[in-house]
Design a protein around this motif. Structure first.
Motif, PDB file in Angstrom:
ATOM      1  N   ILE A  83       0.839  -1.199   0.000  1.00  0.00           N
ATOM      2  CA  ILE A  83       0.000   0.000   0.000  1.00  0.00           C
ATOM      3  C   ILE A  83       0.872   1.246   0.000  1.00  0.00           C
ATOM      4  O   ILE A  83       0.618   2.195  -0.760  1.00  0.00           O
ATOM      5  N   VAL A  87       0.639   3.696  -3.187  1.00  0.00           N
ATOM      6  CA  VAL A  87       0.080   5.015  -2.900  1.00  0.00           C
ATOM      7  C   VAL A  87       1.181   6.075  -2.967  1.00  0.00           C
ATOM      8  O   VAL A  87       0.985   7.148  -3.529  1.00  0.00           O
ATOM      9  N   SER A 128      -3.268   7.318  -6.599  1.00  0.00           N
ATOM     10  CA  SER A 128      -2.993   6.895  -5.223  1.00  0.00           C
ATOM     11  C   SER A 128      -4.203   6.224  -4.601  1.00  0.00           C
ATOM     12  O   SER A 128      -4.065   5.267  -3.841  1.00  0.00           O
ATOM     13  N   GLY A 129      -5.385   6.708  -4.909  1.00  0.00           N
ATOM     14  CA  GLY A 129      -6.601   6.060  -4.411  1.00  0.00           C
ATOM     15  C   GLY A 129      -6.770   4.659  -4.958  1.00  0.00           C
ATOM     16  O   GLY A 129      -7.154   3.729  -4.237  1.00  0.00           O
ATOM     17  N   LEU A 132      -4.323   2.263  -3.271  1.00  0.00           N
ATOM     18  CA  LEU A 132      -4.730   1.763  -1.959  1.00  0.00           C
ATOM     19  C   LEU A 132      -5.454   0.429  -2.096  1.00  0.00           C
ATOM     20  O   LEU A 132      -5.148  -0.540  -1.392  1.00  0.00           O
ATOM     21  N   GLY A 135      -2.997  -2.236  -3.645  1.00  0.00           N
ATOM     22  CA  GLY A 135      -2.008  -2.705  -2.673  1.00  0.00           C
ATOM     23  C   GLY A 135      -2.558  -3.805  -1.789  1.00  0.00           C
ATOM     24  O   GLY A 135      -1.842  -4.743  -1.416  1.00  0.00           O
ATOM     25  N   THR A 136      -3.826  -3.721  -1.439  1.00  0.00           N
ATOM     26  CA  THR A 136      -4.461  -4.758  -0.633  1.00  0.00           C
ATOM     27  C   THR A 136      -4.723  -6.008  -1.452  1.00  0.00           C
ATOM     28  O   THR A 136      -4.457  -7.129  -1.003  1.00  0.00           O
TER      29      THR A 136
END
Length: 171
Positions: A83, A87, A128-129, A132, A135-136
């Motif tokens: 993340i 991000v 970046s949103g 997030l 990344g998960t």
């Protein structure tokens, strides 16, 4: 001495509330050292049950454990690293480009149009949103497997797993 202010307009010459105040409007009460908001909102009593208490009581009734809700520490650390990367990278690039545009305009090398920094900032925040969520999803949810570098294979495996419970609830 206590002074009552209403609607954020301080009536310095009056010792009581402004004539624009109604009985139900929120008022700020300033005392010597305290500031508190006095408002009477309906429906926010102390008898309400919080969501976490409600879920906890449902879980107790179903006999399920908290074991399914916890994420192992190894997976959590991997998620945090991914993340931060997905991000932080777009955000850092976007902010760096804003600095480059500023220097170009400041040194009169190029008169940067106003829409270009706005577009770069929008792309940086938007990416970046998305980073997030990616990344998960791109983290391997198996504690023994580390996963690939960018995590595309893991994201393809984790996406259906994420929606599996939703599909089961519809049936």
């Amino acid at each position: 001495m206590e002074t009552l202010f209403c609607l954020g307009i301080p009536p310095l010459h009056l010792k009581r509330a402004s004539p624009f105040c109604t009985e139900r409007s929120p008022t700020l009460l300033f005392t010597q050292r305290t500031l508190k908001l006095q408002a009477e909102a309906k429906g926010f009593g102390g008898d309400s049950v919080t969501v976490s208490e409600n879920k906890r009581s449902q879980r107790d009734n179903n006999g399920e454990d908290d074991e399914n809700d916890t994420i192992p520490e190894v997976i959590f650390e991997r998620m945090m690293v991914r993340i931060l990367f997905f991000v932080g990278s777009p955000m850092g690039i976007g902010l760096a480009m804003l600095q480059v545009f500023d220097k170009l305009k400041e040194q009169e090398v190029w008169d940067v149009p106003l829409w270009l920094p706005f577009l770069m900032a929008s792309l940086a925040f938007g990416t970046s949103g998305v980073g997030l969520a990616y990344g998960t999803l791109s983290t391997s949810w198996d504690p023994e497997k580390k996963g690939s570098l960018l995590g595309w294979i893991e994201a393809q495996q984790n996406w259906p797993e994420l929606w599996k419970e939703e599909k089961e609830n519809k049936k």
